[in-house]
Design a protein around this motif. Structure first.
Motif, PDB file in Angstrom:
ATOM      1  N   LYS A   6      -4.589   5.282 -14.192  1.00 33.98           N
ATOM      2  CA  LYS A   6      -4.453   4.100 -13.303  1.00 33.98           C
ATOM      3  C   LYS A   6      -5.084   4.452 -11.958  1.00 33.98           C
ATOM      4  CE  LYS A   6      -0.287   2.145 -15.295  1.00 33.98           C
ATOM      5  NZ  LYS A   6       1.151   1.909 -15.172  1.00 33.98           N
ATOM      6  N   ILE A   7      -6.129   3.727 -11.611  1.00 33.42           N
ATOM      7  CA  ILE A   7      -6.794   3.998 -10.328  1.00 33.42           C
ATOM      8  C   ILE A   7      -6.408   2.968  -9.260  1.00 33.42           C
ATOM      9  CG2 ILE A   7      -8.722   5.372 -11.220  1.00 33.42           C
ATOM     10  CD1 ILE A   7     -10.379   2.817 -11.355  1.00 33.42           C
ATOM     11  N   VAL A   8      -5.835   1.858  -9.711  1.00 33.54           N
ATOM     12  CA  VAL A   8      -5.217   0.889  -8.796  1.00 33.54           C
ATOM     13  C   VAL A   8      -3.897   0.502  -9.476  1.00 33.54           C
ATOM     14  CG1 VAL A   8      -5.399  -1.377  -7.702  1.00 33.54           C
ATOM     15  CG2 VAL A   8      -7.468  -0.001  -7.993  1.00 33.54           C
ATOM     16  N   ASP A   9      -2.799   0.579  -8.726  1.00 30.21           N
ATOM     17  CA  ASP A   9      -1.493   0.388  -9.365  1.00 30.21           C
ATOM     18  C   ASP A   9      -0.575  -0.471  -8.484  1.00 30.21           C
ATOM     19  OD1 ASP A   9       0.875   0.579 -10.710  1.00 30.21           O
ATOM     20  OD2 ASP A   9       0.988   2.781 -10.702  1.00 30.21           O
ATOM     21  N   PHE A  10      -0.247  -1.647  -8.989  1.00 29.52           N
ATOM     22  CA  PHE A  10       0.639  -2.591  -8.287  1.00 29.52           C
ATOM     23  C   PHE A  10       1.994  -1.955  -7.960  1.00 29.52           C
ATOM     24  CE2 PHE A  10       4.065  -5.802  -8.858  1.00 29.52           C
ATOM     25  CZ  PHE A  10       3.756  -6.691  -7.843  1.00 29.52           C
ATOM     26  N   GLN A  11       2.425  -1.017  -8.829  1.00 29.00           N
ATOM     27  CA  GLN A  11       3.746  -0.401  -8.587  1.00 29.00           C
ATOM     28  C   GLN A  11       3.735   0.453  -7.318  1.00 29.00           C
ATOM     29  OE1 GLN A  11       6.116  -1.596 -10.255  1.00 29.00           O
ATOM     30  NE2 GLN A  11       4.984  -2.461 -11.973  1.00 29.00           N
ATOM     31  N   LYS A  12       2.543   0.873  -6.905  1.00 29.42           N
ATOM     32  CA  LYS A  12       2.457   1.693  -5.682  1.00 29.42           C
ATOM     33  C   LYS A  12       2.365   0.817  -4.433  1.00 29.42           C
ATOM     34  CE  LYS A  12       0.767   5.912  -7.712  1.00 29.42           C
ATOM     35  NZ  LYS A  12      -0.430   6.581  -8.178  1.00 29.42           N
ATOM     36  N   SER A  13       1.735  -0.347  -4.547  1.00 28.13           N
ATOM     37  CA  SER A  13       1.698  -1.298  -3.427  1.00 28.13           C
ATOM     38  C   SER A  13       1.468  -2.695  -3.984  1.00 28.13           C
ATOM     39  CB  SER A  13       0.578  -0.959  -2.445  1.00 28.13           C
ATOM     40  OG  SER A  13       0.396  -2.053  -1.546  1.00 28.13           O
ATOM     41  N   ASN A  14       2.350  -3.624  -3.578  1.00 27.01           N
ATOM     42  CA  ASN A  14       2.179  -4.995  -4.085  1.00 27.01           C
ATOM     43  C   ASN A  14       0.979  -5.701  -3.446  1.00 27.01           C
ATOM     44  OD1 ASN A  14       3.274  -5.858  -1.574  1.00 27.01           O
ATOM     45  ND2 ASN A  14       5.348  -5.803  -2.421  1.00 27.01           N
ATOM     46  N   LEU A  15       0.370  -5.055  -2.442  1.00 28.85           N
ATOM     47  CA  LEU A  15      -0.837  -5.635  -1.829  1.00 28.85           C
ATOM     48  C   LEU A  15      -2.067  -5.461  -2.725  1.00 28.85           C
ATOM     49  CD1 LEU A  15      -0.364  -4.381   1.832  1.00 28.85           C
ATOM     50  CD2 LEU A  15      -0.109  -6.715   1.032  1.00 28.85           C
ATOM     51  N   HIS A  16      -1.941  -4.591  -3.755  1.00 28.49           N
ATOM     52  CA  HIS A  16      -3.096  -4.316  -4.619  1.00 28.49           C
ATOM     53  C   HIS A  16      -3.573  -5.538  -5.407  1.00 28.49           C
ATOM     54  CE1 HIS A  16      -4.035  -0.191  -3.990  1.00 28.49           C
ATOM     55  NE2 HIS A  16      -2.881   0.295  -4.403  1.00 28.49           N
TER      56      HIS A  16
END
Ligand code: ZN
Length: 437
Positions: free
Chosen positions: A80-90
């Motif tokens: 995962k190189i972009v992950d919504f769980q890390k920031s909902n701004l993604h």
């Protein structure tokens, strides 16, 4: 003035509230909004209202409800190189669901980043055009994406015929005349814009609930724009009768204080804010009314013309981190929010003094000498005779005091500060010459 222990306690509570609400994924509709309002119900008795999707509100339609569970972009190694769980701004807010493999060429137009702020994830929305996209830092974009890359994208979102959620608190005062206090809670994990405003409004409302007020307060938590429009449409007659209030936004940054004036620069709401700043001893930037901005755009529209001012600390548009992941809890502090809260509280106290007085006997002139108010040769009888207590001011005040002109309007007509009139009114009340209308 609050004592230190009380202030420390409030600052602690503000901090707790910020930390609790910051991670929640909010948008103009959805479960994150309900969760936010339910958390605020632990501070104030908010009523939660739901306006159904599809309802026409003036020129607009309440959109379908949007909820999101997960989203990511994976590289060919399955990482995962972009992950919504890390920031909902993604994820671009209101992204439609998607699950597919794409080449870089196909994906690149859906990736949003800021070259000028390489560490920041920008905040993007697509409320009224069905679309999807991802937001990421320019640093990550350079690190994880290349022209020959293949990517797997997944957005687990859902649209439904649900509703738009609004929080409302009505605080009745002695007079049914209402002031509006409005804030918007549709942004995901962004701290100054506008979690700070949401938190401040809750604590200001709690203060108002604890005291006896001359006026009534209508406090609303709404998604920006569509929420304000829907609320106005649902409460048109009431909103038409409201003269002024506040739109609370961007109150917790480290920068200078500022305030955005309401549409009429001479309106007493602006005078109240300026007096509050002066009394607290804080310097401020004055932003004249502008058609860009927040929900004053709706409240000040021709049908309503509500004068709403905003007291800010790092106003929207004015700080570098605006609408990016760097507008976070490291940027905003509970102390800054508390400092802006003190200015709001003082401004509200000034508004509370803006009462209507009437003469107990409105006919002809008051016989001033009978009440010890007529200045004798060699000096007036009032402590500040020659200034506010001068014969002219006494005569003008009693002339203007008709039960229909508020104290601030009288102050404006007399060209004096409202708070300087208060001792004079107290004296006239004590002497039985005037009473609250
Ligand atoms: Zn914003």
């Amino acid at each position: 003035m609050k004592n230190k222990a009380v202030t420390d306690q409030i600052i602690k509570e503000i901090d707790g509230c910020l930390r609790r609400l910051f991670p929640i994924c909010r948008s103009i509709t959805g479960n994150g909004n309900r969760e936010t309002l339910r958390a605020l119900q632990e501070i104030i008795p908010l009523k939660i209202l739901e306006y159904p999707s599809g309802r026409h509100v003036y020129d607009w339609v309440i959109p379908r409800e949007w909820n999101i569970r997960d989203a990511w972009i994976k590289n060919t190694r399955g990482e995962k190189i972009v992950d919504f769980q890390k920031s909902n701004l993604h994820v671009v807010s209101y992204s439609s669901p998607v699950y597919q493999k794409l080449s870089f060429e196909e994906l690149k137009g859906r990736l949003y980043y800021r070259e000028d702020l390489p560490a920041a994830i920008p905040y993007r929305t697509s409320y009224y055009k069905e679309d999807w996209g991802f937001c990421l830092s320019y640093e990550d974009y350079q690190k994880y994406f290349n022209e020959n890359g293949e990517y797997e994208v997944f957005i687990d979102s859902e649209f439904s015929d649900g509703s738009l959620t609004v929080g409302e608190l009505l605080i009745p005062g002695k007079s049914a005349r209402e002031y509006l206090i409005s804030t918007y809670f549709c942004h995901p994990s962004l701290a100054n814009d506008n979690l700070s405003g949401v938190v401040l409004t809750a604590f200001l409302a709690r203060e108002l609930l604890k005291q006896k007020n001359n006026f009534s307060y209508r406090i609303v938590f709404i998604p920006e724009t569509i929420g304000a429009i829907a609320y106005c449409a649902e409460n048109e007659d009431i909103m038409k009768s409201i003269d002024c209030g506040f739109v609370v936004t961007c109150v917790g940054g480290p920068g200078k204080f500022g305030y955005k004036q309401s549409l009429d620069p001479g309106h007493y709401i602006n005078k109240a804010v300026e007096s509050a700043f002066r009394e607290v001893g804080e310097d401020f930037i004055c932003y004249p009314f502008d058609i860009h901005g927040s929900d004053e755009r709706q409240y000040s529209s021709p049908g309503f013309r509500i004068n709403t001012a905003s007291i800010c600390r790092d106003k929207y548009y004015e700080y570098d981190y605006y609408h990016t992941s760097l507008d976070n809890l490291a940027f905003v502090s509970e102390r800054h929010i508390d400092s802006t809260l003190s200015i709001y509280s003082r401004a509200v106290e000034i508004l509370e003094q803006n009462v209507f007085y009437e003469r107990t006997n409105p006919f002809c002139e008051v016989m001033l000498s009978k009440h010890d108010l007529y200045p004798k040769t060699g000096g007036g009888l009032l402590p500040n005779a020659g200034g506010l207590g001068s014969l002219d001011n006494i005569l003008w005040f009693l002339f203007l005091c008709d039960g229909k002109t508020s104290l601030s309007e009288i102050a404006c007509k007399m060209n004096v500060e409202m708070e300087t009139l208060v001792p004079l009114t107290d004296l006239f009340v004590e002497k039985g010459i005037i009473r609250q209308a």
